[in-house]
Scaffold this active site. Structure first.
Site, PDB file in Angstrom:
ATOM      1  N   SER A 103     -10.239   5.379  -5.087  1.00 15.43           N
ATOM      2  CA  SER A 103     -11.201   6.466  -5.294  1.00 15.43           C
ATOM      3  C   SER A 103     -10.720   7.505  -6.300  1.00 15.43           C
ATOM      4  O   SER A 103     -11.513   8.010  -7.098  1.00 15.43           O
ATOM      5  CB  SER A 103     -11.512   7.136  -3.961  1.00 15.43           C
ATOM      6  OG  SER A 103     -10.333   7.675  -3.368  1.00 15.43           O
ATOM      7  N   ARG A 158     -10.899   9.807   1.442  1.00 18.81           N
ATOM      8  CA  ARG A 158     -10.805  10.517   2.712  1.00 18.81           C
ATOM      9  C   ARG A 158     -11.941  11.526   2.865  1.00 18.81           C
ATOM     10  O   ARG A 158     -12.388  11.798   3.981  1.00 18.81           O
ATOM     11  CB  ARG A 158      -9.429  11.179   2.838  1.00 18.81           C
ATOM     12  CG  ARG A 158      -8.319  10.129   2.977  1.00 18.81           C
ATOM     13  CD  ARG A 158      -6.923  10.717   2.904  1.00 18.81           C
ATOM     14  NE  ARG A 158      -5.921   9.661   3.012  1.00 18.81           N
ATOM     15  CZ  ARG A 158      -4.634   9.823   2.774  1.00 18.81           C
ATOM     16  NH1 ARG A 158      -4.173  11.022   2.416  1.00 18.81           N
ATOM     17  NH2 ARG A 158      -3.790   8.808   2.890  1.00 18.81           N
ATOM     18  N   GLU A 166       7.379  -6.936   1.908  1.00 21.28           N
ATOM     19  CA  GLU A 166       6.132  -6.758   2.645  1.00 21.28           C
ATOM     20  C   GLU A 166       5.175  -7.929   2.399  1.00 21.28           C
ATOM     21  O   GLU A 166       4.531  -8.438   3.328  1.00 21.28           O
ATOM     22  CB  GLU A 166       5.461  -5.438   2.243  1.00 21.28           C
ATOM     23  CG  GLU A 166       6.157  -4.190   2.738  1.00 21.28           C
ATOM     24  CD  GLU A 166       5.876  -3.906   4.212  1.00 21.28           C
ATOM     25  OE1 GLU A 166       5.186  -4.708   4.872  1.00 21.28           O
ATOM     26  OE2 GLU A 166       6.347  -2.862   4.707  1.00 21.28           O
ATOM     27  N   TYR A 223     -15.152   0.876  -7.246  1.00 18.57           N
ATOM     28  CA  TYR A 223     -16.415   1.601  -7.124  1.00 18.57           C
ATOM     29  C   TYR A 223     -17.225   1.515  -8.409  1.00 18.57           C
ATOM     30  O   TYR A 223     -18.399   1.884  -8.428  1.00 18.57           O
ATOM     31  CB  TYR A 223     -16.130   3.062  -6.752  1.00 18.57           C
ATOM     32  CG  TYR A 223     -15.306   3.175  -5.493  1.00 18.57           C
ATOM     33  CD1 TYR A 223     -15.897   3.098  -4.243  1.00 18.57           C
ATOM     34  CD2 TYR A 223     -13.914   3.314  -5.561  1.00 18.57           C
ATOM     35  CE1 TYR A 223     -15.139   3.166  -3.086  1.00 18.57           C
ATOM     36  CE2 TYR A 223     -13.147   3.383  -4.407  1.00 18.57           C
ATOM     37  CZ  TYR A 223     -13.764   3.303  -3.171  1.00 18.57           C
ATOM     38  OH  TYR A 223     -13.001   3.348  -2.025  1.00 18.57           O
ATOM     39  N   LYS A 273       1.244  10.127   6.091  1.00 19.35           N
ATOM     40  CA  LYS A 273       1.287   8.682   6.336  1.00 19.35           C
ATOM     41  C   LYS A 273       2.531   8.024   5.735  1.00 19.35           C
ATOM     42  O   LYS A 273       2.580   6.803   5.587  1.00 19.35           O
ATOM     43  CB  LYS A 273       0.015   8.026   5.786  1.00 19.35           C
ATOM     44  CG  LYS A 273      -1.255   8.596   6.423  1.00 19.35           C
ATOM     45  CD  LYS A 273      -2.501   7.763   6.086  1.00 19.35           C
ATOM     46  CE  LYS A 273      -3.717   8.299   6.809  1.00 19.35           C
ATOM     47  NZ  LYS A 273      -4.899   7.418   6.685  1.00 19.35           N
ATOM     48  N   LYS A 284      -2.243  -1.665  -3.689  1.00 21.47           N
ATOM     49  CA  LYS A 284      -3.088  -0.466  -3.655  1.00 21.47           C
ATOM     50  C   LYS A 284      -2.197   0.762  -3.729  1.00 21.47           C
ATOM     51  O   LYS A 284      -1.243   0.868  -2.956  1.00 21.47           O
ATOM     52  CB  LYS A 284      -3.901  -0.447  -2.351  1.00 21.47           C
ATOM     53  CG  LYS A 284      -4.776   0.793  -2.178  1.00 21.47           C
ATOM     54  CD  LYS A 284      -5.470   0.810  -0.828  1.00 21.47           C
ATOM     55  CE  LYS A 284      -6.329   2.052  -0.701  1.00 21.47           C
ATOM     56  NZ  LYS A 284      -6.976   2.160   0.626  1.00 21.47           N
ATOM     57  N   LYS A 312       0.853  -1.193   0.000  1.00 22.83           N
ATOM     58  CA  LYS A 312       0.000   0.000   0.000  1.00 22.83           C
ATOM     59  C   LYS A 312       0.888   1.240   0.000  1.00 22.83           C
ATOM     60  O   LYS A 312       1.701   1.434   0.901  1.00 22.83           O
ATOM     61  CB  LYS A 312      -0.922   0.004   1.221  1.00 22.83           C
ATOM     62  CG  LYS A 312      -1.839   1.222   1.287  1.00 22.83           C
ATOM     63  CD  LYS A 312      -2.749   1.157   2.507  1.00 22.83           C
ATOM     64  CE  LYS A 312      -3.637   2.375   2.604  1.00 22.83           C
ATOM     65  NZ  LYS A 312      -4.523   2.313   3.796  1.00 22.83           N
TER      66      LYS A 312
END
Length: 338
Positions: free
Chosen positions: A285, A215, A244, A324, A227, A259, A205
């Site tokens: 998004s 968000r 990871e 979505y 972040k 992602k 990610k």
């Protein structure tokens, strides 16, 4: 002028166009297949009434529990039988420790129970992170100095996973990127008798600019800082992605994720080739919003672009895609007989 002389034909030993001549030939040779069952529909649930339009995500709304059930029915009827849930927690329920995340009667737990009661055949994937519940807007707990507390956060994430499993989650999806959280969550689920609940690890990610509309939907942007100390650098190495992913596999993950998806299809392919777990791509998004904005402006054919984009993610190696676009894509696929 029509040329008919054979002497004018090219002397070609191979003519690839032969295999693209008819729809049947093209379908027969298609290596990547896209079906509604490959799609996971992300839905936002809120504690109010009806639907709340999300300005930066045209066509997407925050849903009351009742509207959530109606959307789930529409998805099921189209062959989309996996739903990923995200909560819009009221501000008065937020605090620095994300206490609401483990409330057995909280919005998220109630939504999970209702969804599984009405649609037991739907696979419910639940988000695990603190940012929807935290006044700080970060995925982890913050020290007084503003640093993310990894190990203290992992302990809380494990409790959140058990709470969601108790409510009926089929798959828990830690999106926080804390070190060691997959192993801790697996142990906590097993100790609580939820060996059957799977873990979808957000293993790769990135600290991406594509998350802005999400968000907005959850009002979960960081109140300070960023972040980048826990999400991955967008220009990081394949080695980091593989490391990871390997750690999550070793700790008991059942799915791996990349992602965002669209700008990281190369990473998706590398992860797919390296591991035999199912790999999920998150069509996030910002990717959705760009296509919607271009389509609304008349710049692109939304149907063609969406199906081409999702097909590209499948071709790159995604077993499943959070998107979505899921309801529209499923409807278009059925109309095209795919």
């Amino acid at each position: 002028m029509t040329i008919t002389s054979r002497a004018s034909l090219l002397d070609l030993s191979e003519r690839p166009r032969r295999l693209r001549r008819t729809p049947a030939l093209r379908a027969f040779l298609r290596e990547a297949h896209l079906a509604p069952s490959h799609l996971i529909l992300p839905l936002f649930v809120h504690d109010g009434e009806g639907r709340e339009f999300i300005r930066s995500m045209p066509g997407v709304s925050r849903l009351s529990v009742g509207e959530l059930l109606r959307e789930a029915e529409a998805a099921s009827n189209l062959g989309v039988t996996s739903i990923a849930l995200f909560p819009r927690v009221p501000d008065e329920r937020k605090d620095k420790r994300g206490t609401e995340a483990t409330n057995p009667n909280g919005l998220f737990q109630r939504a999970i129970r209702e969804l599984k009661r009405e649609f037991p055949h739907i696979a419910v994937v639940t988000d695990i992170a603190l940012d929807p519940y935290s006044t700080d807007g970060h995925d982890g707990l913050l020290s007084d100095a503003g640093e993310i507390l990894n190990d203290e956060t992992v302990e809380l994430l494990a409790r959140i996973a058990v709470s969601q499993a108790q409510a009926g989650a089929d798959v828990v999806a830690p999106s926080d990127m804390m070190d060691g959280r997959i192993g801790a969550i697996r142990a906590a689920l097993d100790d609580a008798g939820f060996q059957h609940v799977a873990i979808m690890a957000y293993s790769t990610k990135y600290a991406s600019g594509y998350y802005g509309p999400f968000r907005d939907a959850l009002d979960s942007a960081p109140r300070g800082g960023d972040k980048k100390t826990y999400q991955m650098d967008p220009l990081g190495s394949y080695r980091e992605a593989l490391r990871e992913s390997r750690l999550d596999v070793e700790q008991g993950a059942d799915f791996l994720m990349v992602k965002p998806a669209l700008a990281y299809l190369d990473v998706l392919r590398v992860v797919r080739d390296a591991f035999d777990l199912p790999v999920v791509a998150y069509n996030v998004s910002g990717e959705y919003a760009m296509v919607k904005a271009a389509a609304l402006a008349g710049y692109v054919d939304e149907r063609k672009v969406v199906l081409e984009t999702l097909g590209g993610m499948r071709r790159a190696g995604a077993d499943g895609i959070l998107t979505y676009h899921a309801l529209d894509a499923a409807r278009w696929l059925k109309e095209e007989g795919l």
